[in-house]
Each structure stands twice: as C-alpha cells, then as structure tokens.
Design an enzyme around this catalytic site. Structure first.
Site, PDB file in Angstrom:
ATOM      1  N   LYS A 182     -12.622   9.358   1.074  1.00 30.10           N
ATOM      2  CA  LYS A 182     -12.423  10.546   1.254  1.00 30.10           C
ATOM      3  C   LYS A 182     -12.863  11.043  -0.354  1.00 30.10           C
ATOM      4  O   LYS A 182     -12.689  12.355  -0.297  1.00 30.10           O
ATOM      5  CB  LYS A 182     -10.913  10.984   1.646  1.00 30.10           C
ATOM      6  CG  LYS A 182     -10.698  10.653   2.843  1.00 30.10           C
ATOM      7  CD  LYS A 182      -9.127  11.022   3.429  1.00 30.10           C
ATOM      8  CE  LYS A 182      -8.953  10.860   4.817  1.00 30.10           C
ATOM      9  NZ  LYS A 182      -8.471   9.554   5.136  1.00 30.10           N
ATOM     10  N   HIS A 206      -2.287  13.862   6.101  1.00 28.22           N
ATOM     11  CA  HIS A 206      -3.436  14.455   6.436  1.00 28.22           C
ATOM     12  C   HIS A 206      -3.617  15.143   7.835  1.00 28.22           C
ATOM     13  O   HIS A 206      -2.671  14.846   8.925  1.00 28.22           O
ATOM     14  CB  HIS A 206      -4.508  13.312   6.672  1.00 28.22           C
ATOM     15  CG  HIS A 206      -4.758  12.573   5.520  1.00 28.22           C
ATOM     16  ND1 HIS A 206      -5.532  12.984   4.397  1.00 28.22           N
ATOM     17  CD2 HIS A 206      -4.251  11.197   4.871  1.00 28.22           C
ATOM     18  CE1 HIS A 206      -5.607  12.160   3.402  1.00 28.22           C
ATOM     19  NE2 HIS A 206      -5.015  11.093   3.848  1.00 28.22           N
ATOM     20  N   CYS A 222       7.378  10.799 -20.906  1.00 32.23           N
ATOM     21  CA  CYS A 222       7.608   9.555 -22.043  1.00 32.23           C
ATOM     22  C   CYS A 222       7.755   8.291 -21.287  1.00 32.23           C
ATOM     23  O   CYS A 222       7.599   7.279 -21.930  1.00 32.23           O
ATOM     24  CB  CYS A 222       9.015   9.729 -22.887  1.00 32.23           C
ATOM     25  SG  CYS A 222      10.188   9.033 -21.984  1.00 32.23           S
ATOM     26  N   ALA A 247      -0.504   9.990  -1.137  1.00 36.37           N
ATOM     27  CA  ALA A 247       0.795  10.561  -0.631  1.00 36.37           C
ATOM     28  C   ALA A 247       0.454  12.012  -0.188  1.00 36.37           C
ATOM     29  O   ALA A 247       1.330  12.930  -0.150  1.00 36.37           O
ATOM     30  CB  ALA A 247       1.916  10.728  -1.950  1.00 36.37           C
ATOM     31  N   ILE A 248      -0.678  11.793   0.675  1.00 37.31           N
ATOM     32  CA  ILE A 248      -0.966  13.179   1.416  1.00 37.31           C
ATOM     33  C   ILE A 248      -0.676  12.809   2.786  1.00 37.31           C
ATOM     34  O   ILE A 248      -0.910  11.918   3.601  1.00 37.31           O
ATOM     35  CB  ILE A 248      -2.530  13.639   1.425  1.00 37.31           C
ATOM     36  CG1 ILE A 248      -2.474  14.124  -0.277  1.00 37.31           C
ATOM     37  CG2 ILE A 248      -3.068  14.424   2.201  1.00 37.31           C
ATOM     38  CD1 ILE A 248      -3.846  14.621  -0.534  1.00 37.31           C
ATOM     39  N   CYS A 270      12.908  13.499 -19.137  1.00 34.36           N
ATOM     40  CA  CYS A 270      11.836  14.230 -18.644  1.00 34.36           C
ATOM     41  C   CYS A 270      12.133  14.710 -17.127  1.00 34.36           C
ATOM     42  O   CYS A 270      11.447  15.920 -16.797  1.00 34.36           O
ATOM     43  CB  CYS A 270      10.502  13.281 -18.827  1.00 34.36           C
ATOM     44  SG  CYS A 270      10.330  12.773 -20.510  1.00 34.36           S
ATOM     45  N   THR A 325       0.853  -1.211  -0.087  1.00 37.50           N
ATOM     46  CA  THR A 325      -0.062   0.133  -0.094  1.00 37.50           C
ATOM     47  C   THR A 325       1.013   1.371   0.033  1.00 37.50           C
ATOM     48  O   THR A 325       0.450   2.205  -0.467  1.00 37.50           O
ATOM     49  CB  THR A 325      -1.051  -0.146   1.218  1.00 37.50           C
ATOM     50  OG1 THR A 325      -1.795  -1.439   1.216  1.00 37.50           O
ATOM     51  CG2 THR A 325      -2.134   1.183   1.262  1.00 37.50           C
ATOM     52  N   ILE A 350      -4.330  -0.909   9.066  1.00 44.36           N
ATOM     53  CA  ILE A 350      -3.688   0.422   8.778  1.00 44.36           C
ATOM     54  C   ILE A 350      -3.905   1.101   7.657  1.00 44.36           C
ATOM     55  O   ILE A 350      -2.909   1.136   6.613  1.00 44.36           O
ATOM     56  CB  ILE A 350      -1.980   0.524   9.292  1.00 44.36           C
ATOM     57  CG1 ILE A 350      -1.940  -0.304  10.350  1.00 44.36           C
ATOM     58  CG2 ILE A 350      -1.210   2.063   9.380  1.00 44.36           C
ATOM     59  CD1 ILE A 350      -2.192   0.115  11.674  1.00 44.36           C
ATOM     60  N   ARG A 392      -6.123  -0.336  -0.493  1.00 44.52           N
ATOM     61  CA  ARG A 392      -6.139   0.027   1.099  1.00 44.52           C
ATOM     62  C   ARG A 392      -6.271  -1.281   1.932  1.00 44.52           C
ATOM     63  O   ARG A 392      -7.281  -2.325   1.503  1.00 44.52           O
ATOM     64  CB  ARG A 392      -7.290   1.051   1.432  1.00 44.52           C
ATOM     65  CG  ARG A 392      -7.282   2.371   0.344  1.00 44.52           C
ATOM     66  CD  ARG A 392      -8.585   2.895   0.546  1.00 44.52           C
ATOM     67  NE  ARG A 392      -8.970   4.146  -0.070  1.00 44.52           N
ATOM     68  CZ  ARG A 392      -9.488   3.833  -1.316  1.00 44.52           C
ATOM     69  NH1 ARG A 392      -9.662   2.853  -1.862  1.00 44.52           N
ATOM     70  NH2 ARG A 392      -9.746   5.136  -1.909  1.00 44.52           N
TER      71      ARG A 392
END
Lengths: 423, 481
Positions: B250, B49, B438, B46-47, B403, B40, B336, B311
């Site tokens: 969310k 919270h 790319c 990638a926040i 890139c 996971t 978790i 999750r």
C-alpha cells in the site's frame, strides 16, 4: 483539587532548581516552593558519584551527592517548602501548575513567579535511527549510570560507547572500575564532545580506545546485543564504504547529546529557541511569558554544574525580585545574535537599563573548534564593541564573555549586535 | 484433552480464542513467544482498513469489510482504543487520478461504504501539509486507527477470563497423529491432545502445514520498516494518508497513531529469514523519502524510533482459511497479511462457524462475558477522574514514565492482569511506558524495580522480550543476590 499558593514556585530540584529557589528566598520572596519528581532532591546529582563538582561554588572538589547535599542543607536552612515525588502534569500561561503525587494526589499551585528548572534529557537511539535489530542492551549513558550507581546493577559486561559526551566518558571509567570491559568509544565528529579533563581522566588513563570520525552503522543481536558494526564517516557523517568492522559486545551505551527538557515550558506558552532547545531569555533569565523564568540546563546545556548553579541564581534572583518589586519596566533592549562560528548565545536579549546597573555575562558555544588563539567579539556593523582574546575555542567548552555596564550607552544605538569568534 | 488448540496468540489466534470461548469448549491457546501478539501483530501500520483495495470476491475483501464493521462493538466490549477517523489515498501525479478512480470502483464493487473522490484542493484543505502536487484523493469514511497491541491482548485476556487456557513460551514442534487425523500437538513443554488444532501461526504457518503433510503453500516474510515520530509531529499531520498503492504494498503511509504519535512506513521487501526484524539504512531512507513525497515539511528531528515488521505474505496472495481434505482435525489460517488486523474479528467468527459445520458442538455458555475492562489510562482522564483514582489507589499519583504520563498503578495492574506483562516490552505494549520521546531513559530503572517487586524476582531475571534478553546482568561489586 487541593489549592496551594506561593510566591515563587520552582519546578525541579537539581542544581538549577536548588540554587534558584534559594536565591529567590534571599531576595525576600516569602513562600518559595520546590517541586521534585524523585523521592530525593538533587536531580541527577545523586547518581553522579564522581568528583569535580563545586570547585567554584564551594571551593571544594565534591562528588555529585556531596554537592547536592550542601545545597539541600541550604534549602532546609532557608525553609523552602519542598514537595518531592511530585510530577508536574500541566503549566498554564497564567503560571498555574497542576502536579501529581502519591501523598497529596493532584495539587494546583498558582505562584506569583515560576522558575522552570527541569534540566535536560539524553538523546535516545531512535533519534539517530541507527539501523539493525532491537535487542536488549542498548542504554543511554545516564540510564546506565543510574542502574550502576543507584540500583547496584550492571547493564552489561562488554561495552561499546557511542558518543563522547561527558556522561559517556565518566561511565567508561565507572564501568571499567566495576570490572566491565569498555572495548571502544566512538565519536562521529573529528573531536570529542565532552570536556578535556574527562578525556584524560576517564578515557586515556584507563586505556579505552577512542575512535573519532566513527559511528555505529548497525546493531546486531536477537535477544541481547551481540555486536555492533562500526564504520568511518565522511564529512556529511555518512558511513564510508569499506571501513566497516564488527565489534563483539553485549551493550551499546549512547552518549550522543543532551536536550533541554521543555515540554512544560511549551505548555506555558514559552517560546523555544530551536538552536538551544531552550527558552528565549533576557539577562534576567525571564522568558517571553512575564513571571516565568528559566534556570540551568532547561535554557541550554552547561558544561559544569557550577555554571548551572551560578546562572540559575540569576534566574532565582529575578523571580524573587519579580514578586517583591514587581515586573521591571519594559525599556530598550538589544538582541544578541550568534555570528561567525557561534552556535548560540545566552541570553538572547539584554535590557540596557539593567545592564547599566550590572554587568551581564554571556555564555556562548562555537560551531567549530579552533585550536589557536581566538578573539571573541561583540560587533555592530564594522565596529567591535567588545573584543577579548582566548587561547582556543572548542564546541565542548562554553565561552563566557562579560558585557560591562559601561557598554549600555553604546549599545543603545543598535537593535541587535553580533557575537563572533574569529581566529 | 482439549476441544480446540489454537497455535499462535497473535491478533487472529486471540480473536478465535475469544470467539470460541462463547461455547462450552475446553480451549488451549499456545504461543512460542513470551507474550501474546509478539509477531506481525506488534509491528504493523495499526490501521483499520475500509476495504476498497482488496480484489473483489477474495477472502481479503470479504473479511476486511466484515471485520471493519465489527470494530466499534469489539473495541467497546474489549476496552480498546479505536478511532474511526476515516482515511485517504492521496494522488500526487496525473497518472494517480486513474488509480484513484480504479480504487473507488473496486471499493464500490466490494461494498465499501462511505467512499468519496475529492479534489486536490479539497484534500489540501483537509490536510494543509500535503504536497502541492496533490491532484485528488479517495476518502474512505470507515477507515480508522486502533491500538493493535491492545486489540490482541484484550481479546486474549477476555478469552482467558472466559476459561481459555493460555500457555506462552510453548512452541509446537510437531503433531500427534491417529491415522490421518491430528489429535494434538507436541511442544517443548510436552504433548497436548485435542479434537481440533487451529493453526494461526503467522509467519510460521507454512512450516506447520508442511509438518502436517500439506504442500504447496509458502509464506514469504515481507519486511516493512517504519519510523515513529514524536507527538510534536501531530501538529503537522491530521489524517491517515496512503499514497497510491503499488502491486506489492500500500506504499509509505503517513498516519497518526491512536496514541498521538505519527508513524511513517512501511517499506515492502521480500526476505528469507522469518526472524530478521532489523532495520536497514536503505529501508529507513526509503521510508523518509516516501513520506516526504506526501508531506514535504516532515522534520527528521521528530523521529523517536524505528522498527521493522514482517508481513506473512502467502503464496496465493489471499487469506487461506480452510479445513484441508487431506488431514482431519486441522484448520489452517495462512497468508493473513494486511488487512489481517482489520479482518481478525470476522475471521474468528468464520472459524467458529467452520468448526461448527465440521461437527464441533457449539453450545453457548450461559456465563460468557464479552466485556473486558482495561486498567484506566491515567493520561487520558479528566482531572476529576484522576483525583478520584488517586484517592482510591495512591499509586495512581506516582508518575513513572513522564513522557507518556504512566503511573505506578498502571504498571502494577499490568503485572496482575489476566495475562501478566512479564517483560519490559510487554509492559510497554500494556502501559506505553518507554514509548515517548526519551524512549525509556527515565523509566527503565523504576519499571525494573516495580516489576521485580510485584513478581517477587530479582531484576536480574527480568528480560526485555523473553529468552536471553536480560536487562541487567549482575550486581555491582559482584554482591550476591
């Protein structure tokens, strides 16, 4: 940072960059510098080991490496300054270029004229949002071509190729010759997107099944690709229910379109046409930024390398003249608009005083194929200023149309003219 | 004989390993995958919270708040990219006003600092691309975005640098018992004995709990599909934007990533297969539709990648962190899911305290070093810093991924890091090769060549993500290696 100066700087040493740099030198630009990110010159050519290059340019049927070699020999003969293994990091509106290399570190180069010749890249899987898993064994056709032809490794054993672009068709043949199995080539459109000669020589001659109006609806497999689910599509390119079937394969190659590579152009403030993905250019291949020119596939994707070299020469010549004669006077110009069944036209504008001196060749692509005689017309209102007959019109084959010098005076009455392709 | 075996080297396991590495303990960190953070941890939003939405009094609320507060320090110590940029929950309907107020009140109850209800006009001033239907928003000043891969491998690397032993591709198949006590694990690579076994196995924790004789708790893989957009999209999206939440998730977010892309997602769909990481036409369609509800002018042509994360949704709806009465020598971390990434450093502290209370001697190591220095990321440096690096090591001058402007030196460094990037995907997470527009078309052959050289293997042995995911299958012309 090491500072370098030159008259004309060309970014990219593929067929466009080589031709543009060489031509700039012929125009009398003294210091012409060529930047290349790879360790050898030629751009994509060294991995294109098939033939079909140079028939117009050199009167010989050459392979990609041979075609590159001829140009590289010319570049050395013309004493171009070459920096290979050098990647451009930044370009400013003032043409100041920052580049990085192992041998020289960062260098800053401020040329009097700049030619953008970065070529194009392949559209990746992500852009198609093909559902399914993300196993190993999904490559763009060009990456597979490099692995096979340059590195000597096979990316898989049993291939499905999505898209009928030229690199995809050429790789279908190449992989077959290397003992792999190409089980299907799928094209979502009702017609192929590459050249007819490649369809005949690479697909039909090798009995590779080609399915039109078909796409990959799902990729399956955990570690490696195990299969793809293919499906017919409706007119909106959506999978048609009930037409699914699973094809076992270990590799999916994508040949689904090329995108002009203009990240550096944008940094320099060059305006980009959303249709071509390349800069707006005039007949001299000058962009909206004075002193910055664009050459080859960075402008729009050409069918043939000979076309790339030929058009890139015009850009190089313009850059050379820009430094030897100064900026041409800004005078009357006419815009060329994509009209009926035309996807895009290059150049976007033509300066009339320059047209007076020299005919201008327009390159255009149609939206829909017409498999019967067509007329390609330059129209202003109801009036056809130029009308020429062609045997057919296909999206995969660029149409060239010459605007004769004599037309300049008549065009002076218009801001813009339409280019139409009608049956 | 180890003091502690940690099963699962995701972000939770990695932080536990690092936290326990402060003490004079012999620690083994195990994972069945070919890299740390392959579950996971590698596929989420990638926040970091702020902690306004978890149920007051829950473990989720407690560890979210505590974890959030630790991020500045943890990311500084571990050299992980983190931006405490704040976040917004955006209401786009009249009913949403009530939801926003509920969230605000719940946030106050949870003790979330820096919450503010703002008007629709103010919200659209801050994010001009939002829908005209925007009625208001909840601003959370402590929200942020982080590099989730780095948060995991950096913690694991720091643990390894402080003496933790890491074994990858090591799958726990059962426990070693002495009466009612667990005294180690059986794995595909043989048995490993220990005084404590800590299970932080994400999606697979319920299977291991069952193996340990613990019943009742189940994990449901809840699928979340995402799109990643080109950097160009960053011109249209400034802020972390949540829609109003639903009971199961969310909602579909629109958020910048720490690396300068924009991410859309996730969906929330309960499935059965813990290994089903496939995207679906319906799911991807839902992502785009949901994102367009917030930001109507998002351009589908910006899409460069789609992916799925699972999750580990637990049956209690809360984090379960316990030393079960029924079994000795076992500590379980289960369920978790979000906000697990945020909570991970705080969970780790808590786990250490629990083990200490249960009798594990926690004697500080005088030589523990919490600082990890990552490889300098060429693309983020000033021209002067770049020049200095190239002067030190010319391989910094060779750009391998155009890139994302990744240099050969960064790839070489990742091959020789405390936890080497053995696979192409691991290399992606370390260096960002192949993550740009790319998608690896240019760099792949070059990276294979560099990795083969550095590891002294043939490219034929390299894989995308371990197992049988080989990237090339044979030589052309069948030339022998």
């Amino acid at each position: 940072m090491k500072q370098l100066a030159c008259d004309v700087l060309v970014i990219g040493s593929g067929p466009a960059g080589l031709a543009a740099a060489w031509e700039a030198k012929q125009q009398g630009a003294e210091r012409v510098m060529l930047l290349e990110r790879n360790d050898e010159l030629g751009g994509i050519l060294p991995q294109c080991i098939h033939n079909g290059f140079g028939v117009r340019e050199f009167g010989d049927d050459l392979t990609g490496p041979e075609y590159a070699y001829r140009w590289i020999a010319k570049a050395h003969e013309a004493r171009l300054e070459i920096l290979s293994e050098t990647m451009v990091l930044d370009v400013g509106r003032d043409r100041r270029v920052v580049a990085s290399s192992r041998d020289h570190g960062l260098v800053e180069i401020t040329p009097r004229a700049l030619v953008l010749a970065m070529g194009c890249r392949e559209r990746p899987r992500g852009a198609l949002a093909i559902p399914g898993s993300r196993p190993a064994g999904i490559y763009s056709a060009g990456t597979a071509q490099r692995l096979v032809n340059m590195e000597g490794y096979m990316p898989g054993r049993r291939f499905v190729i999505l898209g009928s672009g030229d690199i995809g068709m050429i790789m279908a043949r190449r992989l077959t010759l290397e003992g792999a199995e190409v089980v299907a080539m799928l094209e979502i459109l009702p017609y192929i997107s590459g050249l007819r000669r490649n369809l005949v020589q690479c697909i039909r001659d090798f009995d590779i099944p080609l399915e039109l109006c078909t796409t990959v609806a799902e990729v399956r497999g955990r570690d490696r690709v195990e299969s793809v689910v293919v499906s017919g599509v409706d007119e909106q390119w959506r999978p048609l229910p009930g037409t699914d079937r699973e094809i076992a394969c270990d590799t999916l190659l994508l040949s689904v379109g090329l995108i002009p590579e203009n990240e550096l152009s944008r940094m320099a403030g060059v305006a980009i046409d959303p249709v071509t993905g390349g800069p707006y250019v005039d007949e001299s291949f000058c962009t909206n930024v004075p002193g910055i020119f664009a050459a080859g596939n960075v402008v729009h994707v050409y069918d043939l390398v000979d076309d790339v070299s030929e058009n890139a020469r015009i850009a190089g010549r313009s850059a050379g003249r820009y430094v030897t004669q100064g900026a041409p006077p800004e005078d009357g110009s006419v815009r060329l608009l994509a009209g009926t069944n035309v996807r895009h036209v290059v150049p976007h504008t033509v300066h009339l005083s320059r047209l007076e001196q020299e005919a201008v060749v327009l390159n255009l692509r149609v939206r829909q194929p017409i498999e019967e005689p067509v007329r390609v017309e330059v129209r202003a209102g109801d009036e056809a200023l130029v009308s020429r007959r062609y045997r057919y019109a296909r999206p995969s084959e660029m149409i060239a149309l010459t605007l004769p010098s004599a037309l300049a005076s008549r065009l002076a009455a218009y801001d813009a003219v339409n280019i139409d392709v009608i049956s | 004989m180890y003091d502690v075996i940690i099963v699962g080297a995701g972000v939770v396991g990695a932080h536990i390993a690092r936290t326990l590495a402060r003490y004079q303990l012999d620690i083994l960190l195990l994972d069945k995958a070919s890299d740390v953070g392959e579950g996971t941890t590698k596929a989420n939003t990638a926040i970091v919270h702020a902690g306004y939405d978890a149920k007051p009094g829950s473990n989720k609320a407690r560890f979210n708040l505590a974890g959030n507060a630790m991020f500045d320090t943890v990311c500084r110590e571990l050299d992980v990219e983190f931006d405490r940029c704040g976040s917004y929950v955006v209401g786009v309907s009249e009913e949403a006003r009530a939801t926003l107020e509920d969230l605000y009140r719940r946030g106050l109850e949870n003790g979330t600092p820096g919450l503010e209800l703002i008007s629709g006009e103010e919200m659209r001033r801050r994010e001009p691309g939002l829908t005209e239907d925007t009625v208001g928003a909840l601003y959370a000043a402590t929200g942020g975005i982080v590099d989730p891969f780095a948060l995991c491998y950096a913690a694991a690397e720091n643990a390894v640098a402080n003496g933790v032993e890491l074994r990858l591709e090591t799958e726990v198949q059962g426990f070693i018992w002495e009466g009612d006590a667990i005294v180690g694990v059986e794995t595909n690579r043989g048995p490993f004995r220990s005084r404590w076994v800590v299970i932080a196995a994400g999606l697979w924790v319920d299977d291991l709990m069952h193996e340990a004789g613990l019943e009742g708790f189940t994990i449901t893989p809840r699928k979340g599909e995402y799109f990643v957009l080109d950097r160009e999209a960053k011109t249209a999206v400034q802020n972390v934007l949540f829609p109003c939440p639903t009971p199961v998730s969310k909602g579909i977010l629109v958020t910048p990533t720490i690396h300068g892309n924009v991410m859309l997602g996730p969906t929330a769909e309960d499935i059965e297969d813990k290994e089903n990481l496939s995207t679906t036409a319906a799911g991807l369609n839902e992502v785009m539709t949901g994102a367009l509800r917030l930001m109507p002018q998002l351009d589908a042509r910006w899409i460069i990648r789609s992916f799925t994360g699972l999750r580990a949704a637990g049956s209690t709806g809360d984090f379960l962190i316990e030393i079960p009465d029924e079994v000795q020598g076992l500590l379980v971390l289960a369920g978790i899911e979000s906000p697990g990434l945020t909570a991970s450093p705080a969970i780790a502290e808590h786990v250490a305290a629990m083990l200490g209370e249960a009798g594990l001697p926690l004697v500080e190591r005088p030589d523990f070093n919490p600082i990890r220095h990552g490889t300098p990321r060429f693309s983020l440096l000033s021209r002067e810093e770049q020049e200095a690096l190239i002067a030190q090591d010319p391989r910094y001058g060779r750009i391998v991924c155009r890139c994302e402007t990744v240099t050969e030196a960064e790839i070489v460094a990742a091959c020789h890091a405390p936890i080497p990037a053995r696979t192409y995907d691991a290399m992606k997470r370390r260096t960002r090769i192949g993550t740009g527009r790319c998608q690896g078309a240019f760099d792949t052959p070059l990276v294979l060549e560099i990795m083969a050289r550095e590891y002294g293997v043939s490219p034929l042995e390299l894989t995308q993500k371990g197992g049988a995911s080989h990237m090339v299958v044979r030589r052309t012309k069948e030339v022998a290696e």
